[in-house]
Design a protein around this motif. Structure first.
Motif: not given
Length: 927
Positions: A315-321
């Motif tokens: 998902t796009l919740e955190a990090g880089t995808g």
């Protein structure tokens, strides 16, 4: 009735024991419709705390109220006796099994320890006044129960729900064992968060899969960047996951490595660049995640290639995808890895250290290895950024330490293999969940839960008694038959029968040589989860499904769920019809209780100082469906409320002295109107109280009984009848009428209180005149209350108005008292100016209105004749004038009457007192 509740309760317990009250209840309800509340077993370790008291008292209230309903409501208490907490206690005294003590000796010590804990907790539960079959509770360590657990496992295996697999499970390094979902709690943890480059093996091929500009795809080394808070899992990496539907971009950027191309999800591009402090960058290519599936990346420090895969968990919740994927260390990773045939690589041992054959990190503790992983990444030029990140992280509920995910060979109950998840969800919908939100809570948990890992690597537990072929790994073709043979041995000798068993003992020498015996034990949640099979289906006088399960709100992920899963796996149905939950106890500030905070309320201390009935009243008076606030101050206030209830009962009993219901009870139609009203009021209230009990609204019961005692009785009825009780002849209709009413009241009230104030109610019961059972707990609701007749002259509305007038004139009487015009209200005469409706109602009482209002004289006038010196009241249509009586005071009844002194034989008495002393007695109709 005496005070000193805490000192008298133990004496009452001895009496109940000598009477064998529980057996008497069972005999009295033999053949009646049943109500089965199945006890969720507390753990046999340590003294009970206030939460235990709440749970057991609530159950006892329910059992006793259903018994009053006339139902047969047996209660079989139980204990959970296997598992790690007991092992840890025994280890402190005996050492670890296999060192100073053999495993067999260790299990004996565990059994002895658990038995002592059960005895201690049982004494405290009985001290709380909780009734049950305490002599024959169910213990999960009883030989028959241990055999029952094995048989339940056999049924679940036969129904196709059990499988072996190497899957990532919650693993506690301190426990050295897998953990169930219910053994995991979440707390904030500061982790090392890193952004890591995974170099693209073939940048040209990668660019070819992207949409690029006419000027090409930029320049510089190309890498997919992942973000992780568990650097120690990178040695087990097998892939990098994209989301098939997300857009990804190739970004040419100027970094400390010079010009390079970094690949991230478009939706996280700005966040990533800000995090990496990269100001100069441009997008040189883009594409959907699915376009890059199958392309190869280089592991950041091992000499191997890993594929790009796609999964919905990205998902796009955190990090880089882009998600680092290690099937040996994460459930989502494992699930997506199955689709791609990824290796389930777990380089970590049960002690939380990397295995000896792990390159670079052999022997290192995983959490301590994080810093080493970062150093290795730096050395390989793969680290883009390292920061500290605080987030919610799973911890062991026993040790309060962070846990890990690690793939190990374990035994699982599959949620999907034989349709267990779908059937369980269907069954959830058939259950009545109280409160209603409990249904959505457990539904969400069942929908999202992984397969149930039922194996543990412990010493003190019920074994998974399977024989596995040494070559093929398959279980024995006669597994069902062998499980029953093992169960029969365990039934006679306990679980030690399995641990002492050699395969050849059941399989013979030739076949036994080819099979290994499983040494894993069952998750203790399986033990308690099959109590429906081992208790409800085995004990006489019980049935399954149970009518009610009642535990704390955390058990949607614990006992409620484990019971549901095993019952559905065995029978295809839920083990309960209703599920009721209660909240947790907190202190006056709403904070969780802990010894370190010094805010713990010990039920043992409260029972010694205030009495068990005070705990019971606090439990009942609190809305238990939310957090339950308790403190010494709250319990002292509860004790004050208790005294008001007790004093009301004492007044009623004291005024029944000399009353024999077999001789003196008056028929309803012969009673005075006020007495008929109070019995009618009690009859209405009893309907409401029984309904509240049946709806498990015990705080409503307490509120209604308190209001009745304080307002209807103490604030009105008992105040009014004191005159009759103390001035009319002993055997007069006026006195026997109110005694009859009080007899009905105490008969009903003792039953209303019995489920909650069990000690006090049974004491009241023994003081009530008339023949009766030896204990209140074999009784049913009182059925001699009656309601007012339809043609009653003084109906409910009329008495409500009388009470309203009494309240309304109070301020005027108090003002006259403060001004020194009167002492008590009997020193006053009053004039009431009433509107037409009120005037007509009050005139019905005639001269007896003065008794209801407790003044010496009442004059009724229309509101239109109100004088200037009359006081307005809060009651519409009523004004009052208070006059200090000029008449002499009767020394017997304290009423001021004109005729005092006119009777030669009794010159100090009023006319009615003279009649009550020397004549046939005054006649009363109403009050």
């Amino acid at each position: 009735m005496k005070a000193n509740l805490a000192q008298r309760e133990p004496e009452m317990l001895k009496r109940w024991e000598s009477l064998d009250v529980y057996s008497r209840i069972r005999a009295a309800r033999a053949g009646a419709p049943q109500f089965i509340l199945h006890d969720g077993p507390p753990y046999a370790n340590g003294d009970i705390h206030i939460g235990h008291a709440v749970n057991k008292v609530l159950k006892d209230i329910i059992i006793k109220s259903h018994t009053l309903d006339g139902m047969d409501a047996p209660y079989i208490p139980g204990w959970d006796c296997h598992g790690l907490p007991i092992e840890l206690q025994v280890e402190k005294k005996k050492g670890k099994p296999g060192h100073k003590i053999t495993a067999a000796e260790f299990r004996v010590a565990c059994r002895e320890y658990a038995a002592k804990q059960v005895d201690g907790q049982r004494r405290d539960f009985q001290r709380l006044g909780v009734f049950g079959d305490w002599e024959k509770p169910y213990l999960t360590m009883d030989y028959a129960f241990e055999a029952g657990i094995i048989r339940a496992l056999g049924q679940i295996i036969a129904n196709g729900h059990v499988q072996k697999g190497e899957k990532p499970v919650h693993w506690c390094i301190d426990c050295g064992s897998a953990l169930a979902e219910a053994e995991v709690e979440y707390a904030d943890k500061q982790s090392l968060a890193i952004d890591v480059r995974f170099p693209v093996v073939d940048p040209t091929a990668f660019a070819a899969c992207a949409n690029t500009s006419p000027n090409g795809c930029g320049a510089g080394a190309m890498s997919v960047v992942i973000w992780t808070t568990t650097p120690w899992t990178l040695p087990a990496n097998q892939a990098v996951a994209f989301n098939a539907e997300l857009d990804y971009v190739i970004v040419e950027a100027q970094t400390t490595h010079g010009k390079e191309r970094l690949i991230v999800a478009e939706g996280l591009l700005k966040d990533a660049m800000d995090r990496w402090d990269i100001a100069e960058y441009r997008v040189v290519g883009d594409g959907r995640g699915i376009a890059f599936e199958g392309l190869k990346l280089k592991h950041p420090f091992y000499d191997r290639e890993v594929p790009i895969i796609v999964g919905e968990h990205v998902t796009l919740e955190a990090g880089t995808g882009a998600v680092h994927t290690a099937p040996g260390h994460g459930l989502e990773d494992y699930i997506v890895g199955l689709r791609y045939g990824l290796a389930v690589n777990n380089p970590v041992g049960g002690d939380g250290r990397f295995l000896p054959n792990t390159p670079l990190f052999a022997g290192e503790n995983v959490f301590q290895a994080n810093a080493h992983v970062v150093e290795v990444l730096k050395a390989h030029g793969a680290l883009l950024l390292e920061t500290r990140f605080t987030h919610s992280y799973p911890h062991c509920w026993r040790h309060k330490t962070p846990i890990i995910f690690r793939a190990t060979p374990q035994w699982f109950i599959s949620m999907n293999k034989a349709g267990l998840r779908d059937t369980a969800l269907n069954e959830i919908d058939k259950v009545n969940w109280l409160p209603e939100w409990g249904q959505s809570r457990i539904e969400g948990m069942v929908r999202g839960r992984p397969d149930w890992c039922i194996s543990r690597q412990r010493t003190w537990g019920v074994p998974i008694p399977l024989f596995i072929h040494k070559t093929t790994g398959e279980w024995h073709p006669r597994t069902a038959e062998l499980l029953e043979l093992v169960a029969k041995r365990v039934e006679k000798h306990g679980i030690e029968a399995w641990f002492e068993l050699h395969p050849r003992d059941l399989l013979g020498d030739e076949e036994g040589a080819h099979y290994a015996k499983i040494t894993d034990t069952l998750d203790v949640w399986f033990d308690s989860g099959v109590t429906h099979a081992c208790v409800l289906e085995q004990r006489d006088g019980l049935h399954s499904p149970a009518d009610l399960y009642l535990e704390g709100s955390d058990q949607h992920r614990g006992w409620f769920q484990s019971s549901l899963m095993t019952s559905v796996a065995i029978h295809g149905c839920a083990p309960y019809r209703q599920v009721l939950t209660h909240g947790f106890t907190v202190d006056a500030k709403g904070e969780k209780m802990s010894k370190s905070k010094g805010n713990v309320v010990s039920p043992q201390t409260v029972m010694k100082t205030l009495g068990a009935d005070i705990i019971r009243l606090w439990v009942a008076a609190t809305d238990y469906r939310t957090e339950m606030t308790v403190s010494d101050e709250i319990l002292n206030r509860t004790a004050d409320a208790y005294r008001r209830l007790r004093n009301t009962a004492r007044f009623l009993l004291a005024n029944l002295n000399g009353f024999d219901p077999a001789i003196h009870l008056i028929a309803p139609e012969a009673m005075l109107a006020l007495d008929r009203w109070v019995v009618d009021r009690a009859a209405q209230l009893q309907i409401e109280i029984i309904a509240a009990y049946q709806e498990y609204q015990f705080h409503v019961v307490v509120q209604k009984v308190q209001q009745f005692c304080v307002i209807d009785l103490g604030g009105f009825y008992l105040d009014v009848i004191k005159d009759r009780q103390y001035t009319t002849p002993t055997d007069s209709r006026a006195r026997r009428s109110c005694q009859t009413a009080m007899f009905h009241l105490i008969e009903a009230m003792s039953r209303w209180l019995a489920p909650i104030l069990s000690f006090t109610a049974d004491e009241i019961w023994r003081e009530i005149p008339g023949e009766r059972d030896e204990t209140i707990f074999t009784a049913v609701w009182y059925d001699k209350l009656f309601t007012l007749a339809a043609n009653e002259l003084l109906d409910r509305e009329c008495w409500e108005q009388v009470i309203a007038v009494r309240v309304a004139i109070g301020p005027a009487l108090e003002a006259a008292r403060k001004a020194g015009h009167i002492g008590s209200s009997l020193d006053a005469e009053i004039i009431l100016y009433c509107n037409d409706t009120l005037l007509a109602q009050l005139k019905r009482l005639g001269d007896e209105l003065r008794f209801a209002l407790i003044v010496s004289e009442v004059k009724l006038l229309p509101l239109t004749e109100q004088t200037e010196d009359a006081n307005a009241t809060d009651l519409d249509g009523l004004a009052v004038r208070v006059i200090s009586s000029a008449h002499p005071k009767c020394v017997r009844c304290w009423h001021h009457r004109a005729e005092v002194g006119s009777h030669a034989e009794h010159p100090e008495l009023c006319g009615r007192c003279a009649e009550n002393v020397s004549g046939v007695g005054e006649l009363r109709q109403f009050a």
